[in-house]
Design a protein around this motif. Structure first.
Motif, PDB file in Angstrom:
ATOM      1  N   THR A 258       0.651  -0.919   0.352  1.00 48.28           N
ATOM      2  CA  THR A 258       0.006   0.297  -0.013  1.00 48.28           C
ATOM      3  C   THR A 258       0.659   1.101   0.105  1.00 48.28           C
ATOM      4  N   ALA A 259       2.424   1.090   0.165  1.00 54.14           N
ATOM      5  CA  ALA A 259       2.802   2.296  -0.049  1.00 54.14           C
ATOM      6  C   ALA A 259       2.893   3.252  -1.309  1.00 54.14           C
ATOM      7  N   PRO A 260       2.979   4.807  -0.941  1.00 51.58           N
ATOM      8  CA  PRO A 260       3.168   5.608  -2.080  1.00 51.58           C
ATOM      9  C   PRO A 260       3.551   5.852  -3.334  1.00 51.58           C
TER      10      PRO A 260
ATOM     11  N   ILE B 153       9.007   2.637  -5.345  1.00 52.00           N
ATOM     12  CA  ILE B 153      10.071   3.742  -4.702  1.00 52.00           C
ATOM     13  C   ILE B 153      10.320   3.925  -3.665  1.00 52.00           C
ATOM     14  N   ASN B 154      11.637   3.768  -2.777  1.00 51.94           N
ATOM     15  CA  ASN B 154      11.645   2.962  -1.605  1.00 51.94           C
ATOM     16  C   ASN B 154      11.327   4.901  -0.397  1.00 51.94           C
ATOM     17  N   LEU B 155      10.579   5.221   0.614  1.00 50.85           N
ATOM     18  CA  LEU B 155      10.932   6.374   1.085  1.00 50.85           C
ATOM     19  C   LEU B 155      12.168   6.529   2.103  1.00 50.85           C
TER      20      LEU B 155
ATOM     21  N   PRO C 157       6.405  12.325   0.735  1.00 49.19           N
ATOM     22  CA  PRO C 157       5.955  10.884  -0.408  1.00 49.19           C
ATOM     23  C   PRO C 157       5.936  12.083  -1.462  1.00 49.19           C
ATOM     24  N   ASP C 158       6.042  14.099  -0.858  1.00 51.92           N
ATOM     25  CA  ASP C 158       6.028  15.417  -1.664  1.00 51.92           C
ATOM     26  C   ASP C 158       6.841  14.881  -3.067  1.00 51.92           C
ATOM     27  N   ASN C 159       7.960  14.643  -2.872  1.00 52.16           N
ATOM     28  CA  ASN C 159       8.495  14.808  -4.037  1.00 52.16           C
ATOM     29  C   ASN C 159       8.522  13.360  -5.203  1.00 52.16           C
ATOM     30  N   LEU C 160       7.731  12.119  -4.650  1.00 50.47           N
ATOM     31  CA  LEU C 160       7.836  11.033  -5.509  1.00 50.47           C
ATOM     32  C   LEU C 160       7.685  10.920  -6.666  1.00 50.47           C
ATOM     33  N   PRO C 161       6.855  12.210  -7.303  1.00 46.47           N
ATOM     34  CA  PRO C 161       6.621  13.053  -9.101  1.00 46.47           C
ATOM     35  C   PRO C 161       8.131  13.003  -9.122  1.00 46.47           C
ATOM     36  N   THR C 162       9.413  13.167  -8.669  1.00 46.50           N
ATOM     37  CA  THR C 162      10.947  13.485  -9.115  1.00 46.50           C
ATOM     38  C   THR C 162      11.435  12.532  -9.401  1.00 46.50           C
ATOM     39  N   ALA C 163      10.695  11.683  -8.420  1.00 47.70           N
ATOM     40  CA  ALA C 163      11.571  10.240  -8.006  1.00 47.70           C
ATOM     41  C   ALA C 163      10.499   9.305  -9.524  1.00 47.70           C
TER      42      ALA C 163
ATOM     43  N   ASN D 178      15.816  15.320  -1.881  1.00 49.86           N
ATOM     44  CA  ASN D 178      14.363  15.044  -2.293  1.00 49.86           C
ATOM     45  C   ASN D 178      14.507  16.383  -2.499  1.00 49.86           C
ATOM     46  N   LEU D 179      13.693  16.460  -3.628  1.00 49.86           N
ATOM     47  CA  LEU D 179      14.288  18.064  -4.535  1.00 49.86           C
ATOM     48  C   LEU D 179      12.993  17.597  -5.127  1.00 49.86           C
ATOM     49  N   PRO D 180      12.176  19.270  -5.662  1.00 50.32           N
ATOM     50  CA  PRO D 180      11.477  19.154  -7.407  1.00 50.32           C
ATOM     51  C   PRO D 180      12.658  18.468  -8.513  1.00 50.32           C
TER      52      PRO D 180
END
Ligand code: MN
Length: 249
Positions: free
Chosen positions: A12-14, A90-92, A129-135, A163-165
């Motif tokens: 269930t991880a984002p 993608i691991n947090l 998870p804020d920068n998951l879209p980058t990853a 952890n960056l945009p």
């Protein structure tokens, strides 16, 4: 292209959903992941009980086991085909230096070491998870590029993303593993019934984090890619050990 996706943060991880969404229109993707957070599981197999796959409403397969169990079953009968590669994450949270020894994220990729393509492990340097879209974007680009990659078998790529945009990512650096200092002492706890226990502390700080290391690259805003091999033989020790063994038997 057929890809087996797994992780160690759980089904269930984002980060798993973000990775699947990034790859779904590029390749045929199957997702098999632990039914709970198995971070720190390393390359462990469950040998003391049966494993029960359960297909969820979104098509992901949840397994009551470790990341290595998930990939092992995926590559040995659970899927009707053999995937070309494993993509994990993608691991947090970072998987830098000594972390690769404990990481279930890296372990899932390592379990794909016999496949035709080079398997990839992705970690974002944040628990949020804020920068998951980058990853996810970087994962997609690297999975696409993997089709041009011809590394020997038993090699995987450990990829850490700052952890960056995306617009603040400076590029990609090839790195070696740095080292961490020893972790702090475990935190002692007492449960309501007086039973004492311990929480393992967070990993130590970078002790060897200079230029060329994975730590250094991500601190400078670069994506870090470290090629990993299964063979951990310390060849430089042979000469010294030869002398040491003289006269032992
Ligand atoms: Mn994890």
């Amino acid at each position: 292209m057929r890809i087996l996706i797994s992780n160690d943060d759980g089904v269930t991880a984002p980060g798993l959903a973000a990775l699947h969404a990034a790859l779904a229109d590029y390749a045929e993707c199957a997702v098999i992941a632990p039914d709970q957070d198995k971070s720190g599981a390393s390359s462990s197999l469950t040998l003391d009980r049966p494993l029960h796959p359960q297909t969820l409403a979104n098509g992901f397969i949840s397994l009551n086991g470790t990341p290595t169990d998930c990939v092992h079953l995926g590559l040995n009968g659970l899927l009707p085909y053999t995937p070309d590669m494993v993509v994990s994450g993608i691991n947090l949270g970072a998987n830098l230096g000594d972390d690769v020894l404990y990481s279930g994220t890296v372990a899932a990729a390592l379990e794909g070491r016999f496949l035709g393509g080079t398997s990839l492990a992705f970690s974002l340097l944040s628990r949020q998870p804020d920068n998951l879209p980058t990853a996810a974007y970087i994962a997609r680009r690297l999975v696409e590029a993997q089709s041009r990659l011809e590394l020997p078998p038993r090699t995987v790529l450990n990829i850490n993303i700052p952890n960056l945009p995306l617009e603040h990512i400076r590029g990609i650096q090839l790195t070696r593993l740095g080292h961490r200092a020893r972790a702090a002492a475990p935190t002692k706890v007492v449960n309501p019934r007086g039973k004492e226990g311990y929480w393992i502390a967070v990993a130590g700080d970078a002790e060897d984090g200079g230029p060329g290391t994975d730590f250094h690259a991500v601190m400078q805003g670069y994506v870090s890619i470290t090629p990993l091999q299964l063979d951990r033989t310390f060849n430089d020790a042979f000469e010294q050990l030869d002398g040491w063994l003289e006269g032992v038997l």
